[in-house]
Design an enzyme around this catalytic site. Structure first.
Site: not given
Lengths: 151, 151
Positions: B55, B57, B85, B88
């Protein structure tokens, strides 16, 4: 008396945890199994790798996804010595791992049966089957020994 | 009429999101700032990288930790186009990020103001300051456009 033997993947995860301890990292280890075969292992190494995401589960998941050439680990099992944290539980859901087997519970940092309980929210797109307590005495003793020695 | 300009790190995060979309990935981008300087960027790339943890992040956090040679990103800001999410948000806590600025809210997958609400549990060892809604219209429109084109 004969002690019931640990399932092989958990024995291997405990070896990974010991290897983490030997490197001065908190002893947590993980193994990914697909179709009865170990396809990846991981151990906790945030200090050594300068990577806050380097938990045993994340290392094992990333390695397994490379082996399979696929971001989704359909049909895979994750064996890990400690209850996964929120980050790792989230990664388990993203990876679509079918079954999670863990050793010791972690009331302080766990997010499966404690705290954020990641798999229990409607936002969780994938819920693995979860089996807890396999090898928990060994996993917990390894962690206690590690922190005892550093005090 | 003059529109108030976006803060520079969010403009850069949106560029990263666009780069993700151009590669066929869900458009989410992130930037890490320390002492007013961008030290790392990341974009969502789980398909391209065969990595379910990829992701925006996580990519930005891992890159920043390499730059600093430290698993802890003390005093750093994370700018990201979408509400993080659970995975993260967990990584943000582990990395000890001081401030999180995000664009669009994500009722389906977010875990800051929705679902698992990672930073609100006593188990969360570090709580960043969180600022939401910066560039949310642009971030949300980019996501809508991406999914519209794929339907």
């Amino acid at each position: 008396m004969t002690r019931w033997p640990l399932p092989e993947p958990m024995a291997l995860a405990l070896k990974e945890a010991q290897a983490a301890a030997d490197s001065g990292e908190v002893p947590i280890g993980a193994v990914i199994v697909k179709d009865g075969r170990v396809i990846a292992t991981g151990r906790n190494a945030p200090r050594e790798r300068h990577d806050p995401t380097s938990h045993a589960e994340i290392e094992a998941i990333r390695a397994a996804a490379q082996v399979l050439g696929n971001e989704r680990l359909e049909g895979c099992e994750l064996w890990v010595t400690l209850e996964p944290c929120a980050m790792c539980a989230g990664a388990i859901a993203h990876a679509r791992i079918a079954r999670v087997y863990y050793g010791a519970s972690d009331p302080k940092g766990g997010a499966v049966e404690h705290g954020a309980r990641i798999f229990e929210h409607p936002q969780c797109l994938h819920r693995p089957e979860v089996y807890a307590g396999i090898g928990e005495a060994q996993a917990a003793e390894m962690l206690r020994g590690f922190f005892r020695a550093r005090r």
